[in-house]
Design a protein around this motif. Structure first.
Motif, PDB file in Angstrom:
ATOM      1  N   GLN A 289      18.086 -29.653   5.537  1.00 25.15           N
ATOM      2  CA  GLN A 289      18.411 -29.140   6.877  1.00 25.15           C
ATOM      3  C   GLN A 289      19.866 -28.728   7.029  1.00 25.15           C
ATOM      4  O   GLN A 289      20.184 -27.939   7.906  1.00 25.15           O
ATOM      5  CB  GLN A 289      18.095 -30.195   7.936  1.00 25.15           C
ATOM      6  CG  GLN A 289      16.631 -30.451   8.134  1.00 25.15           C
ATOM      7  CD  GLN A 289      16.384 -31.506   9.195  1.00 25.15           C
ATOM      8  OE1 GLN A 289      17.223 -32.349   9.471  1.00 25.15           O
ATOM      9  NE2 GLN A 289      15.215 -31.455   9.796  1.00 25.15           N
TER      10      GLN A 289
ATOM     11  N   GLU B  14      16.033 -34.935   3.211  1.00 23.69           N
ATOM     12  CA  GLU B  14      15.762 -34.162   4.425  1.00 23.69           C
ATOM     13  C   GLU B  14      17.053 -33.553   4.982  1.00 23.69           C
ATOM     14  O   GLU B  14      17.076 -32.385   5.369  1.00 23.69           O
ATOM     15  CB  GLU B  14      15.115 -35.055   5.481  1.00 23.69           C
ATOM     16  CG  GLU B  14      14.805 -34.323   6.773  1.00 23.69           C
ATOM     17  CD  GLU B  14      14.226 -35.236   7.850  1.00 23.69           C
ATOM     18  OE1 GLU B  14      14.070 -34.752   8.973  1.00 23.69           O
ATOM     19  OE2 GLU B  14      13.949 -36.420   7.569  1.00 23.69           O
ATOM     20  N   GLU B  15      18.128 -34.337   5.009  1.00 27.06           N
ATOM     21  CA  GLU B  15      19.405 -33.821   5.512  1.00 27.06           C
ATOM     22  C   GLU B  15      19.936 -32.705   4.610  1.00 27.06           C
ATOM     23  O   GLU B  15      20.470 -31.713   5.113  1.00 27.06           O
ATOM     24  CB  GLU B  15      20.438 -34.945   5.597  1.00 27.06           C
ATOM     25  CG  GLU B  15      20.156 -35.931   6.702  1.00 27.06           C
ATOM     26  CD  GLU B  15      21.045 -37.153   6.633  1.00 27.06           C
ATOM     27  OE1 GLU B  15      21.476 -37.617   7.699  1.00 27.06           O
ATOM     28  OE2 GLU B  15      21.318 -37.650   5.504  1.00 27.06           O
TER      29      GLU B  15
ATOM     30  N   GLU C 213      14.375 -26.313  15.074  1.00 26.63           N
ATOM     31  CA  GLU C 213      14.437 -27.712  14.618  1.00 26.63           C
ATOM     32  C   GLU C 213      15.877 -28.108  14.312  1.00 26.63           C
ATOM     33  O   GLU C 213      16.323 -29.198  14.669  1.00 26.63           O
ATOM     34  CB  GLU C 213      13.567 -27.906  13.375  1.00 26.63           C
ATOM     35  CG  GLU C 213      13.587 -29.328  12.853  1.00 26.63           C
ATOM     36  CD  GLU C 213      12.776 -29.497  11.579  1.00 26.63           C
ATOM     37  OE1 GLU C 213      12.940 -30.533  10.937  1.00 26.63           O
ATOM     38  OE2 GLU C 213      11.993 -28.594  11.228  1.00 26.63           O
ATOM     39  N   LEU C 214      16.621 -27.223  13.673  1.00 24.13           N
ATOM     40  CA  LEU C 214      18.026 -27.498  13.367  1.00 24.13           C
ATOM     41  C   LEU C 214      18.837 -27.675  14.648  1.00 24.13           C
ATOM     42  O   LEU C 214      19.625 -28.614  14.775  1.00 24.13           O
ATOM     43  CB  LEU C 214      18.623 -26.368  12.525  1.00 24.13           C
ATOM     44  CG  LEU C 214      20.093 -26.543  12.168  1.00 24.13           C
ATOM     45  CD1 LEU C 214      20.268 -27.650  11.128  1.00 24.13           C
ATOM     46  CD2 LEU C 214      20.671 -25.233  11.660  1.00 24.13           C
TER      47      LEU C 214
ATOM     48  N   ARG D 213      17.816 -28.586  17.616  1.00 26.70           N
ATOM     49  CA  ARG D 213      17.447 -29.845  18.270  1.00 26.70           C
ATOM     50  C   ARG D 213      17.994 -31.064  17.517  1.00 26.70           C
ATOM     51  O   ARG D 213      18.366 -32.047  18.121  1.00 26.70           O
ATOM     52  CB  ARG D 213      15.933 -29.933  18.444  1.00 26.70           C
ATOM     53  CG  ARG D 213      15.413 -28.932  19.461  1.00 26.70           C
ATOM     54  CD  ARG D 213      13.922 -29.104  19.715  1.00 26.70           C
ATOM     55  NE  ARG D 213      13.387 -28.013  20.485  1.00 26.70           N
ATOM     56  CZ  ARG D 213      13.467 -27.904  21.809  1.00 26.70           C
ATOM     57  NH1 ARG D 213      14.065 -28.833  22.504  1.00 26.70           N
ATOM     58  NH2 ARG D 213      12.938 -26.866  22.428  1.00 26.70           N
ATOM     59  N   LYS D 214      18.061 -30.979  16.194  1.00 27.49           N
ATOM     60  CA  LYS D 214      18.608 -32.082  15.393  1.00 27.49           C
ATOM     61  C   LYS D 214      20.052 -32.349  15.789  1.00 27.49           C
ATOM     62  O   LYS D 214      20.443 -33.478  16.035  1.00 27.49           O
ATOM     63  CB  LYS D 214      18.523 -31.750  13.905  1.00 27.49           C
ATOM     64  CG  LYS D 214      19.252 -32.756  13.010  1.00 27.49           C
ATOM     65  CD  LYS D 214      19.262 -32.298  11.574  1.00 27.49           C
ATOM     66  CE  LYS D 214      20.073 -33.136  10.641  1.00 27.49           C
ATOM     67  NZ  LYS D 214      20.061 -34.542  10.774  1.00 27.49           N
TER      68      LYS D 214
END
Length: 132
Positions: free
Chosen positions: A106, A102-103, A121-122, A124-125
């Motif tokens: 992203q 996942e990382e 999403e990026l 907010r991550k």
């Protein structure tokens, strides 16, 4: 109710569509979160061993100010050499750890391609990583 948070996220998501901004955002976010985590872990190990910052400085033959600066909040950008020396004095080793799938999706893929599937999403991550 203010619309500022929504505006901020919308603006950031739009900015992340620019490949140069995207790469800068990811690398700076990773730099900050990685250094913060490393320093936190080193300080926790120091405390766990009952060492003062001066004790740790003596262990690596460094001026106490070097260790104080490293372990104090604020702007810090330690060299990998300093981190490795402090880690060794604490019985630790600095190592590279592979990202999860996942990382990689992203972080690594957007760095290489200059694009991200979900800019919001990026954003907010990394905002979450900075807050923790």
């Amino acid at each position: 109710m203010s619309t500022a948070p929504t505006t901020y996220w919308d603006d950031l998501a739009e900015d992340l569509k620019d490949p140069e901004f995207l790469r800068s955002y990811i690398t700076e976010s990773l730099r900050v979160s990685t250094i913060d985590q490393l320093v936190h872990d080193l300080d926790e190990a120091r405390i766990g061993l009952g060492l003062s910052k001066a004790d740790l400085a003596r262990a690596i033959s460094a001026d106490p100010a070097v260790v104080r600066r490293l372990l104090t909040l604020g702007h810090r950008n330690p060299t990998i050499g300093t981190v490795a020396e402090v880690a060794a004095a604490l019985g630790l080793r600095v190592a590279l750890v592979p990202m999860t799938d996942e990382e990689r999706e992203q972080v690594a893929e957007p760095l290489r391609s200059g694009t991200v599937k979900d800019p919001e999403e990026l954003a907010r991550k990394f905002a979450g990583a900075r807050a923790s």
